[in-house]
Write an enzyme that holds these catalytic residues in place. Structure first.
Site, PDB file in Angstrom:
ATOM      1  N   LYS A 196      39.926  46.951  36.950  1.00  0.00           N
ATOM      2  CA  LYS A 196      39.939  47.614  38.258  1.00  0.00           C
ATOM      3  C   LYS A 196      40.613  48.980  38.136  1.00  0.00           C
ATOM      4  O   LYS A 196      40.086  49.985  38.575  1.00  0.00           O
ATOM      5  CB  LYS A 196      40.680  46.721  39.265  1.00  0.00           C
ATOM      6  CG  LYS A 196      40.792  47.306  40.630  1.00  0.00           C
ATOM      7  CD  LYS A 196      41.407  46.309  41.605  1.00  0.00           C
ATOM      8  CE  LYS A 196      41.703  47.010  42.922  1.00  0.00           C
ATOM      9  NZ  LYS A 196      42.277  46.111  43.918  1.00  0.00           N
ATOM     10  N   GLU A 203      46.715  45.989  28.002  1.00  0.00           N
ATOM     11  CA  GLU A 203      46.012  45.031  27.135  1.00  0.00           C
ATOM     12  C   GLU A 203      44.530  45.398  27.032  1.00  0.00           C
ATOM     13  O   GLU A 203      43.947  45.415  25.947  1.00  0.00           O
ATOM     14  CB  GLU A 203      46.127  43.609  27.716  1.00  0.00           C
ATOM     15  CG  GLU A 203      47.523  43.033  27.683  1.00  0.00           C
ATOM     16  CD  GLU A 203      48.312  43.304  28.963  1.00  0.00           C
ATOM     17  OE1 GLU A 203      48.054  44.338  29.634  1.00  0.00           O
ATOM     18  OE2 GLU A 203      49.197  42.494  29.286  1.00  0.00           O
ATOM     19  N   GLY A 234      41.953  41.975  42.299  1.00  0.00           N
ATOM     20  CA  GLY A 234      41.468  41.514  40.989  1.00  0.00           C
ATOM     21  C   GLY A 234      41.118  40.038  40.979  1.00  0.00           C
ATOM     22  O   GLY A 234      40.061  39.632  40.488  1.00  0.00           O
ATOM     23  N   ARG A 235      41.985  39.212  41.568  1.00  0.00           N
ATOM     24  CA  ARG A 235      41.749  37.762  41.517  1.00  0.00           C
ATOM     25  C   ARG A 235      40.721  37.308  42.549  1.00  0.00           C
ATOM     26  O   ARG A 235      40.415  36.125  42.640  1.00  0.00           O
ATOM     27  CB  ARG A 235      43.075  37.020  41.683  1.00  0.00           C
ATOM     28  CG  ARG A 235      43.884  37.425  42.904  1.00  0.00           C
ATOM     29  CD  ARG A 235      45.312  36.897  42.843  1.00  0.00           C
ATOM     30  NE  ARG A 235      46.127  37.343  43.968  1.00  0.00           N
ATOM     31  CZ  ARG A 235      46.820  38.481  43.996  1.00  0.00           C
ATOM     32  NH1 ARG A 235      46.781  39.300  42.958  1.00  0.00           N
ATOM     33  NH2 ARG A 235      47.559  38.807  45.031  1.00  0.00           N
ATOM     34  N   GLU A 273      49.398  34.010  41.782  1.00  0.00           N
ATOM     35  CA  GLU A 273      49.609  35.459  41.930  1.00  0.00           C
ATOM     36  C   GLU A 273      49.530  35.829  43.420  1.00  0.00           C
ATOM     37  O   GLU A 273      50.175  36.774  43.868  1.00  0.00           O
ATOM     38  CB  GLU A 273      48.585  36.255  41.103  1.00  0.00           C
ATOM     39  CG  GLU A 273      49.065  37.667  40.796  1.00  0.00           C
ATOM     40  CD  GLU A 273      48.158  38.449  39.849  1.00  0.00           C
ATOM     41  OE1 GLU A 273      47.026  38.794  40.242  1.00  0.00           O
ATOM     42  OE2 GLU A 273      48.576  38.736  38.707  1.00  0.00           O
ATOM     43  N   HIS A 324      43.948  10.500  29.654  1.00  0.00           N
ATOM     44  CA  HIS A 324      44.550  10.007  28.411  1.00  0.00           C
ATOM     45  C   HIS A 324      45.708  10.892  27.988  1.00  0.00           C
ATOM     46  O   HIS A 324      46.089  10.919  26.819  1.00  0.00           O
ATOM     47  CB  HIS A 324      43.478   9.925  27.320  1.00  0.00           C
ATOM     48  CG  HIS A 324      42.391   8.977  27.696  1.00  0.00           C
ATOM     49  ND1 HIS A 324      42.446   7.623  27.414  1.00  0.00           N
ATOM     50  CD2 HIS A 324      41.247   9.157  28.408  1.00  0.00           C
ATOM     51  CE1 HIS A 324      41.377   7.027  27.911  1.00  0.00           C
ATOM     52  NE2 HIS A 324      40.629   7.947  28.526  1.00  0.00           N
ATOM     53  N   LYS A 328      55.996  44.619  32.870  1.00  0.00           N
ATOM     54  CA  LYS A 328      55.109  45.680  32.342  1.00  0.00           C
ATOM     55  C   LYS A 328      55.942  46.908  31.978  1.00  0.00           C
ATOM     56  O   LYS A 328      55.773  47.492  30.906  1.00  0.00           O
ATOM     57  CB  LYS A 328      54.092  46.104  33.408  1.00  0.00           C
ATOM     58  CG  LYS A 328      52.884  45.224  33.541  1.00  0.00           C
ATOM     59  CD  LYS A 328      51.883  45.893  34.506  1.00  0.00           C
ATOM     60  CE  LYS A 328      50.822  44.923  34.963  1.00  0.00           C
ATOM     61  NZ  LYS A 328      49.970  45.444  36.032  1.00  0.00           N
TER      62      LYS A 328
HETATM   63  O1  F6P Z   1      49.017  42.500  36.116  1.00  0.00           O
HETATM   64  C1  F6P Z   1      48.350  41.756  37.043  1.00  0.00           C
HETATM   65  C2  F6P Z   1      47.027  42.364  37.351  1.00  0.00           C
HETATM   66  O2  F6P Z   1      47.181  43.504  38.098  1.00  0.00           O
HETATM   67  C3  F6P Z   1      46.118  41.380  38.063  1.00  0.00           C
HETATM   68  O3  F6P Z   1      46.343  41.328  39.416  1.00  0.00           O
HETATM   69  C4  F6P Z   1      44.776  41.891  37.692  1.00  0.00           C
HETATM   70  O4  F6P Z   1      43.773  40.956  37.928  1.00  0.00           O
HETATM   71  C5  F6P Z   1      45.004  42.200  36.236  1.00  0.00           C
HETATM   72  O5  F6P Z   1      46.314  42.701  36.178  1.00  0.00           O
HETATM   73  C6  F6P Z   1      44.037  43.166  35.612  1.00  0.00           C
HETATM   74  O6  F6P Z   1      44.038  44.392  36.242  1.00  0.00           O
HETATM   75  P1  F6P Z   1      42.879  45.440  35.973  1.00  0.00           P
HETATM   76  O7  F6P Z   1      41.602  44.826  36.411  1.00  0.00           O
HETATM   77  O8  F6P Z   1      43.257  46.649  36.759  1.00  0.00           O
HETATM   78  O9  F6P Z   1      42.853  45.730  34.484  1.00  0.00           O
END
Ligand code: F6P
Length: 565
Positions: free
Chosen positions: A232, A238, A293-294, A379, A410, A530
């Site tokens: 987003k 990452e 995002g979620r 979240e 199990h 972060k």
């Molecule tokens: O760090 C949490 C977060 O902001 C989530 O809410 C989001 O889904 C994820 O990181 C990834 O964010 P982006 O889509 O901006 O890379």
């Protein structure tokens, strides 16, 4: 249509630069509300009651305590509730202004108060012709323009019209993203694998751990690979680290920067950063800051899903979402599946002091559903202050966890049956399987039904003894029962059902957040870690630099510096 309109009349915020349309700061704390107080009293009456008794008192309970929407049947009869409990919980929802909050969400008001945005995932599945206006602009045509763009692209990939830089057909899609830009796409791909184009391979890279990327790419041909960089913000460390690794990996083989155009597309709200990365913005699939995002798996974030299952199936998934949205918006609370599930979650979380909820899909294709729900729920509702910034004096989100049945049986079900903690469970099953094999499906579903029965009714020591079990062993072999469960039963796991199921949980999470008076759409809790990691990265790169952390962190960093490759 029956609605509960005895709303909190506090209306909208009118102070300072706080956005209009948000939930008002409540003058009254949740725990002081009349319905809350009544529920506390009622809890004392209900707590000793056993489900055996509740079922004995009402032979039709198993048919009465049910609700249905968008092809999903909810049996909530095996919960420690009476009609009165439901009435009081509904009253609590009314006192908390749920009706107004639902309307505010659907009207596109800035219900994400701290980020000053609407939370308008419901617009992602609004059919053409519906109007949802944000800042004077109807967003529905924009949503459909992106869906059309996605569909055209998905068709090109699926049909082989879109070719790689050297003319080879694309056979491998690798989605790079994390959090909502990963969990939704992975979950949806796994859930709908039976509908996917089997001649293609879909992979997902999320972790900033070389293992994830290297294992995903080790046996694939860059000439046949398309990366979807899904972020987003397009600033997530990452994802950018993995996207850069992907570009290098691709260029090592193809040795021509023009190849990026054919092998990389982006899903983002940030055209500038997409372009800086080197992706042609013509190959960017847009979404908007009013999609969290979620809450984004049905936006362009679902591009990998659409390529896998095709545009028509994707549309059918959106139709399932939409149907559940309409149900949530219009059904009376006592018949409203997401509201009922949310109220039951509140009941156990806040009155029974249950700390977790287990989500147990009896459907292998839903193996990533619990992980998806972890982000969606925790979240969203893992918050410590109310909308008006005051520390809550009650628990917020439960911990969500789970595994597909029957595997969990199990493993951890022992604790659910005989442990000392109360763990409400959601069981999810389907009447038909898309993978018939002998009598497997009957066996699977027999286990689901058996588990909810065993959890509810247990087995007394008397019953155990009457089977000839020696006295000393009876306490070990007895089951207290009275363990609450919901059962969600649908005909079959289809794209439509998946959409309805996800929307059901989205709205349940929102309802819970409304009652707790928290912002279910921000996530400030991820920021501190972060920021610290950015500082520590620099300290790992400059090994002579002074360390000013606490003694533990300093010692760990020194040890790592001395030991790493
Ligand atoms: O760090 C949490 C977060 O902001 C989530 O809410 C989001 O889904 C994820 O990181 C990834 O964010 P982006 O889509 O901006 O890379």
């Amino acid at each position: 249509m029956l609605r509960f309109d005895s709303l909190d009349s506090q209306g909208q915020l009118d102070t300072g630069d706080q956005p209009a349309g948000m939930a008002p700061p409540r003058t009254q704390s949740l725990v002081e509300r009349p319905a809350w107080k009544a529920l506390e009293q009622h809890y004392r009456e209900i707590q000793p009651l056993h489900l055996r008794q509740l079922f004995a008192d009402d032979p039709k309970r198993g048919e009465r305590f049910t609700a249905e929407a968008a092809g999903i049947y909810l049996d909530y009869s095996k919960n420690r509730v009476t009609r009165e409990t439901l009435e009081l919980l509904v009253r609590l929802a009314e006192e908390c202004g749920l009706c107004g909050r639902i309307d505010a969400m659907f009207r596109g008001e800035q219900i994400n108060f701290t980020e000053k945005r609407p939370a308008l995932h419901i617009a992602l599945r609004a059919p053409k012709g519906e109007r949802i206006v944000v800042e004077g602009i109807d967003v529905v045509p924009q949503v459909h323009a992106v869906l059309d763009h996605m569909a055209a692209f998905a068709d090109q990939i699926r049909s082989g019209v879109w070719r790689g830089h050297t003319g080879k057909r694309i056979r491998v899609i690798i989605n790079i993203g994390i959090g909502g830009s990963d969990l939704g796409p992975v979950m949806a791909f796994e859930a709908l694998r039976a509908y996917s184009l089997r001649s293609m391979d879909f992979r997902f890279v999320s972790n900033v751990d070389g293992t994830d990327f290297n294992e995903a790419t080790r046996d694939v041909d860059p000439e046949e690979t398309l990366f979807i960089i899904c972020s987003k913000t397009f600033t997530t460390t990452e994802t950018l680290a993995n996207a850069c690794a992907a570009r290098e990996w691709m260029l090592r083989k193809l040795d021509d920067t023009k190849a990026v155009r054919k092998h990389f597309v982006a899903v983002s709200t940030n055209a500038e950063e997409v372009s800086n990365f080197g992706i042609d913005t013509a190959n960017m699939f847009e979404f908007w800051d009013w999609v969290g995002g979620r809450y984004s798996m049905d936006s362009a974030v679902g591009l990998s899903t659409m390529i896998a299952i095709g545009p028509e199936n994707f549309q059918s998934m959106l139709a399932g979402f939409y149907e559940m949205d309409q149900h949530f918006r219009t059904a009376p609370f006592q018949e409203n599946v997401p509201v009922i599930m949310a109220l039951l979650a509140i009941w156990y979380n806040n009155f029974f002091n249950a700390h977790t909820i287990a989500v147990l899909p009896y459907e292998q294709y839903l193996k990533r559903f619990p992980a998806y729900l972890q982000q969606l729920t925790m979240e969203s509702n893992g918050k410590h202050v109310t909308m008006d910034g005051i520390p809550v004096d009650y628990q917020t989100s439960p911990i969500v966890w789970g595994e597909p049945g029957t595997n969990g049986q199990h493993s951890f079900y022992q604790l659910i049956h005989q442990g000392t903690r109360l763990i409400p469970c959601d069981f999810i099953g389907f009447c038909q399987t898309s993978q018939p094999l002998g009598n497997h499906h009957d066996l699977l579903m027999a286990n689901l039904f058996a588990q909810t029965e065993a959890l509810a009714f247990g087995k007394t020591e008397e019953e155990v003894r009457s089977e000839g079990v020696p006295d000393w062993l009876c306490p070990h072999r007895a089951f207290e029962g009275n363990r609450p469960t919901n059962t969600l039963l649908a005909e079959r796991l289809t794209p439509y059902t998946l959409g309805a199921l996800v929307a059901l949980y989205e709205h349940s999470v929102f309802t819970q957040g409304t009652i707790w008076n928290i912002d279910s759409f921000d996530q400030w809790g991820v920021e501190l870690g972060k920021a610290l990691s950015r500082q520590i990265i620099a300290e790992l790169e400059n090994t002579d630099g002074q360390l000013n952390h606490d003694s533990s962190t300093n010692a760990l960093i020194r040890r790592y510096r001395g030991c790493r490759l």
